[in-house]
Design a protein around this motif. Sequence first.
Motif, PDB file in Angstrom:
ATOM      1  N   ASP A  93       0.828  -1.196   0.000  1.00 32.90           N
ATOM      2  CA  ASP A  93       0.000   0.000   0.000  1.00 32.90           C
ATOM      3  C   ASP A  93       0.870   1.256   0.000  1.00 32.90           C
ATOM      4  N   GLN A  94       1.944   1.228   0.759  1.00 36.14           N
ATOM      5  CA  GLN A  94       2.848   2.378   0.774  1.00 36.14           C
ATOM      6  C   GLN A  94       3.498   2.582  -0.597  1.00 36.14           C
ATOM      7  N   LEU A  95       3.881   1.486  -1.240  1.00 35.42           N
ATOM      8  CA  LEU A  95       4.461   1.583  -2.581  1.00 35.42           C
ATOM      9  C   LEU A  95       3.435   2.143  -3.560  1.00 35.42           C
ATOM     10  N   THR A  99       3.841   5.801  -5.389  1.00 42.32           N
ATOM     11  CA  THR A  99       3.890   5.821  -6.850  1.00 42.32           C
ATOM     12  C   THR A  99       2.737   6.620  -7.435  1.00 42.32           C
ATOM     13  N   ALA A 100       1.571   6.520  -6.780  1.00 40.27           N
ATOM     14  CA  ALA A 100       0.351   7.102  -7.352  1.00 40.27           C
ATOM     15  C   ALA A 100       0.247   8.605  -7.159  1.00 40.27           C
ATOM     16  N   VAL A 101       0.670   9.105  -6.001  1.00 42.26           N
ATOM     17  CA  VAL A 101       0.427  10.511  -5.667  1.00 42.26           C
ATOM     18  C   VAL A 101       0.892  11.483  -6.763  1.00 42.26           C
ATOM     19  N   PRO A 102       2.073  11.298  -7.338  1.00 48.15           N
ATOM     20  CA  PRO A 102       2.503  12.270  -8.362  1.00 48.15           C
ATOM     21  C   PRO A 102       1.623  12.287  -9.611  1.00 48.15           C
ATOM     22  N   ARG A 177     -14.786   6.305  14.259  1.00 46.63           N
ATOM     23  CA  ARG A 177     -14.464   7.533  13.541  1.00 46.63           C
ATOM     24  C   ARG A 177     -13.001   7.566  13.111  1.00 46.63           C
ATOM     25  N   ASN A 178     -12.157   6.804  13.799  1.00 45.95           N
ATOM     26  CA  ASN A 178     -10.731   6.874  13.533  1.00 45.95           C
ATOM     27  C   ASN A 178     -10.408   6.564  12.067  1.00 45.95           C
ATOM     28  N   THR A 179     -11.039   5.523  11.516  1.00 45.98           N
ATOM     29  CA  THR A 179     -10.751   5.148  10.136  1.00 45.98           C
ATOM     30  C   THR A 179     -11.275   6.193   9.166  1.00 45.98           C
ATOM     31  N   ILE A 180     -12.458   6.715   9.424  1.00 48.28           N
ATOM     32  CA  ILE A 180     -13.026   7.753   8.565  1.00 48.28           C
ATOM     33  C   ILE A 180     -12.103   8.970   8.541  1.00 48.28           C
ATOM     34  N   GLU A 181     -11.653   9.378   9.722  1.00 48.38           N
ATOM     35  CA  GLU A 181     -10.757  10.538   9.805  1.00 48.38           C
ATOM     36  C   GLU A 181      -9.407  10.252   9.151  1.00 48.38           C
ATOM     37  N   HIS A 182      -8.904   9.028   9.326  1.00 49.57           N
ATOM     38  CA  HIS A 182      -7.645   8.670   8.662  1.00 49.57           C
ATOM     39  C   HIS A 182      -7.789   8.794   7.149  1.00 49.57           C
ATOM     40  N   HIS A 183      -8.898   8.290   6.604  1.00 45.70           N
ATOM     41  CA  HIS A 183      -9.122   8.381   5.166  1.00 45.70           C
ATOM     42  C   HIS A 183      -9.117   9.842   4.708  1.00 45.70           C
ATOM     43  N   ASP A 184      -9.821  10.706   5.449  1.00 44.01           N
ATOM     44  CA  ASP A 184      -9.859  12.127   5.078  1.00 44.01           C
ATOM     45  C   ASP A 184      -8.471  12.753   5.132  1.00 44.01           C
ATOM     46  N   GLN A 185      -7.697  12.401   6.153  1.00 43.98           N
ATOM     47  CA  GLN A 185      -6.337  12.926   6.262  1.00 43.98           C
ATOM     48  C   GLN A 185      -5.479  12.461   5.089  1.00 43.98           C
ATOM     49  N   LEU A 186      -5.646  11.183   4.723  1.00 43.36           N
ATOM     50  CA  LEU A 186      -4.850  10.645   3.622  1.00 43.36           C
ATOM     51  C   LEU A 186      -5.199  11.351   2.316  1.00 43.36           C
ATOM     52  N   ILE A 187      -6.475  11.610   2.097  1.00 41.99           N
ATOM     53  CA  ILE A 187      -6.881  12.340   0.887  1.00 41.99           C
ATOM     54  C   ILE A 187      -6.219  13.712   0.854  1.00 41.99           C
ATOM     55  N   ASP A 188      -6.230  14.404   1.984  1.00 42.18           N
ATOM     56  CA  ASP A 188      -5.632  15.744   2.042  1.00 42.18           C
ATOM     57  C   ASP A 188      -4.139  15.705   1.716  1.00 42.18           C
ATOM     58  N   VAL A 189      -3.434  14.731   2.270  1.00 37.06           N
ATOM     59  CA  VAL A 189      -1.991  14.643   2.021  1.00 37.06           C
ATOM     60  C   VAL A 189      -1.730  14.255   0.569  1.00 37.06           C
ATOM     61  N   ARG A 196       5.726  11.004  -0.108  1.00 35.92           N
ATOM     62  CA  ARG A 196       6.367  10.321   1.017  1.00 35.92           C
ATOM     63  C   ARG A 196       5.529  10.439   2.289  1.00 35.92           C
ATOM     64  N   ALA A 197       4.978  11.629   2.545  1.00 37.14           N
ATOM     65  CA  ALA A 197       4.152  11.812   3.732  1.00 37.14           C
ATOM     66  C   ALA A 197       2.888  10.969   3.647  1.00 37.14           C
ATOM     67  N   ALA A 198       2.308  10.864   2.445  1.00 39.93           N
ATOM     68  CA  ALA A 198       1.114  10.047   2.271  1.00 39.93           C
ATOM     69  C   ALA A 198       1.418   8.580   2.545  1.00 39.93           C
ATOM     70  N   ALA A 199       2.564   8.111   2.053  1.00 40.73           N
ATOM     71  CA  ALA A 199       2.946   6.720   2.276  1.00 40.73           C
ATOM     72  C   ALA A 199       3.198   6.462   3.763  1.00 40.73           C
ATOM     73  N   GLU A 200       3.825   7.408   4.440  1.00 40.56           N
ATOM     74  CA  GLU A 200       4.074   7.254   5.872  1.00 40.56           C
ATOM     75  C   GLU A 200       2.765   7.208   6.668  1.00 40.56           C
ATOM     76  N   LEU A 201       1.816   8.057   6.273  1.00 39.12           N
ATOM     77  CA  LEU A 201       0.517   8.072   6.952  1.00 39.12           C
ATOM     78  C   LEU A 201      -0.208   6.748   6.754  1.00 39.12           C
ATOM     79  N   SER A 202      -0.150   6.225   5.550  1.00 38.71           N
ATOM     80  CA  SER A 202      -0.763   4.931   5.278  1.00 38.71           C
ATOM     81  C   SER A 202      -0.114   3.829   6.113  1.00 38.71           C
ATOM     82  N   GLY A 203       1.212   3.862   6.201  1.00 40.83           N
ATOM     83  CA  GLY A 203       1.915   2.862   6.997  1.00 40.83           C
ATOM     84  C   GLY A 203       1.513   2.909   8.462  1.00 40.83           C
ATOM     85  N   GLN A 204       1.299   4.118   8.986  1.00 34.20           N
ATOM     86  CA  GLN A 204       0.869   4.252  10.382  1.00 34.20           C
ATOM     87  C   GLN A 204      -0.493   3.594  10.591  1.00 34.20           C
TER      88      GLN A 204
END
Length: 228
Positions: A93-95, A99-102, A177-189, A196-204
């Motif tokens: 998922d991090q890979l 790869t996808a964000v750019p 709510r934690n997963t819903i909020e995580h998803h929203d945070q990931l979208i923002d990043v 790199r920050a998006a991949a790190e957030l996903s890994g967390q």
Amino acid sequence: MSLDSPVSRRLLSDEVFDRLRDSIVRGELVPGEKVKDSELAERLGLSRTPVREALARLADIGLVEAKPGVYTRITTLNRRDAEKTLAVLRSLDQLAIETAVPVMTEQDLRSMREANRDFERAVAGDDTTAALAADDRFHAVPITAADNPVLSRIVEQVHPQIHRILYRKFSTLLGGRNTIEHHDQLIDVCASGDARAAAELSGQHWSELGGHINQLFDTNQFAEAPTA
């Protein structure tokens, strides 16, 4: 679709594989339960050949285990396998995200937001099946955008191992709510373009999920009733 619904004559092995995989994920075929190709074939109204082929494929992805001449059974849930599967999914998922964000488009981001709103509605309605489907759609966006067929194929193979844990303990593992909020945070990043920050957030998130699953194993919440 129920395991007992008639199966069309098209792509029998694939359809039987999908039906059995989904029945294992949903817990209709429980961990440790012995299965026989002849009995499954009778339930499905088929010959034994496509059932045997499907069981062999399920064994390849770890949902079925067999000891020739002794038993074929649904693989039991155990901590070690869960940890190893989560480690693979976290890395993949991090890979995918890095790869996808750019190359992600506004449509990709909209698709993630829509999937998360569907996820939120399913959580509010206590609809585990719809919630997991929405979660899958959410994570499929960066995987598709990454455009790596090998990565997509491996994720598809290993996801069911975790899905059957999530299905059994959805409210504990993903229902808050934690997963819903995580998803929203990931979208923002992702929208910010910081791969790199998006991949790190996903890994967390995957690490947190692993911690919750370990707690369930610690409290023996995956213990199975004896099967015949």
